[in-house]
Write an enzyme that holds these catalytic residues in place. Sequence first.
Site, mmCIF file in Angstrom:
data_model
loop_
_atom_site.group_PDB
_atom_site.id
_atom_site.type_symbol
_atom_site.label_atom_id
_atom_site.label_comp_id
_atom_site.label_asym_id
_atom_site.label_seq_id
_atom_site.Cartn_x
_atom_site.Cartn_y
_atom_site.Cartn_z
ATOM 1 N N THR A 8 21.702 -134.796 40.475
ATOM 2 C CA THR A 8 22.012 -133.376 40.572
ATOM 3 C C THR A 8 23.246 -133.088 39.730
ATOM 4 O OG1 THR A 8 23.525 -133.591 42.449
ATOM 5 C CG2 THR A 8 21.160 -133.448 42.950
ATOM 6 N N TYR A 27 36.607 -135.705 49.768
ATOM 7 C CA TYR A 27 35.178 -135.414 49.924
ATOM 8 C C TYR A 27 34.637 -136.033 51.208
ATOM 9 C CZ TYR A 27 30.185 -135.231 48.755
ATOM 10 O OH TYR A 27 28.836 -135.002 48.772
#
Length: 280
Positions: free
Chosen positions: A184, A149
């Site tokens: 989120t 990531y």
Amino acid sequence: MTENREVWMITGAGRGMGVDIAKAALAAGHQVVATGRTGTVESALGASDDLLIVQLDLTKPGDAEEATAAAIDRFGRIDVLVNNAANFYAGYFEETSDAQVRAQLETNLFGPMNVTRAVLPIMRKQRSGHIITISSQAGIVGGEFIAAYATSKFAVEGWMESLRYDLEPYGIRTTIVEPGFFRTELLVEDASTIWAELSIDDYADRTAATIPGWRNMNGQQAGDPAKLGTALVRIAGEDHPPLRWVAGADAVAVIEQKARDILAQIDAHRELSIHLAHDA
């Protein structure tokens, strides 16, 4: 109609941060092209005369071109592109397969590149526009268990920072957003989070101890994505928007420390570093 009404195109607008950015743009009086999985976007945003929902798999250049064409057909221009869609491959580097690393880059780096390539001819013709790409504090500061990531987000940082110089002569601005932890769906398994698929004995205990921590973090993040969406609309409305916007108190603290660490590392070897030229 607001005085500064613009057309926003937002990727990943069916869940997570993209929903709140789209809602904030609509609330500010802008027109929005919301892209993603069509049914998901519709359920998240509803219907509005100022809203166009378009199917988009950002890893497919053809989808990006079709979405851009649909936006122009409906609204006639694109003023702000928000590259928001992303996913999260979590795990130690050796346990993250080559295919997973490449898939991470395909979504988080080449995906926004595909959409930006489709939109830039429109903005160059307009001689105006604003490209906003959501990076991460992990695009500035690497960490344990996030090698794939962080790689994708560090790459986004370099691409966007360089893109600035390509586009400024045509009146097109760029902004990199570096959020900390926001509440989120990025950490929702099967939606955005994918665990490393390999298993190596040396990492087994650390992996077993780390995954529950990531799972437990979901829904407990400090950042409010609705506030981020509102703030991003404000940033986009500035006459001179920043090249970087660090979003969230946690990100500010971590990135400030990284800046101090870099300066300290430069100072620690300054004499060695600056005396490397050819002798006269």
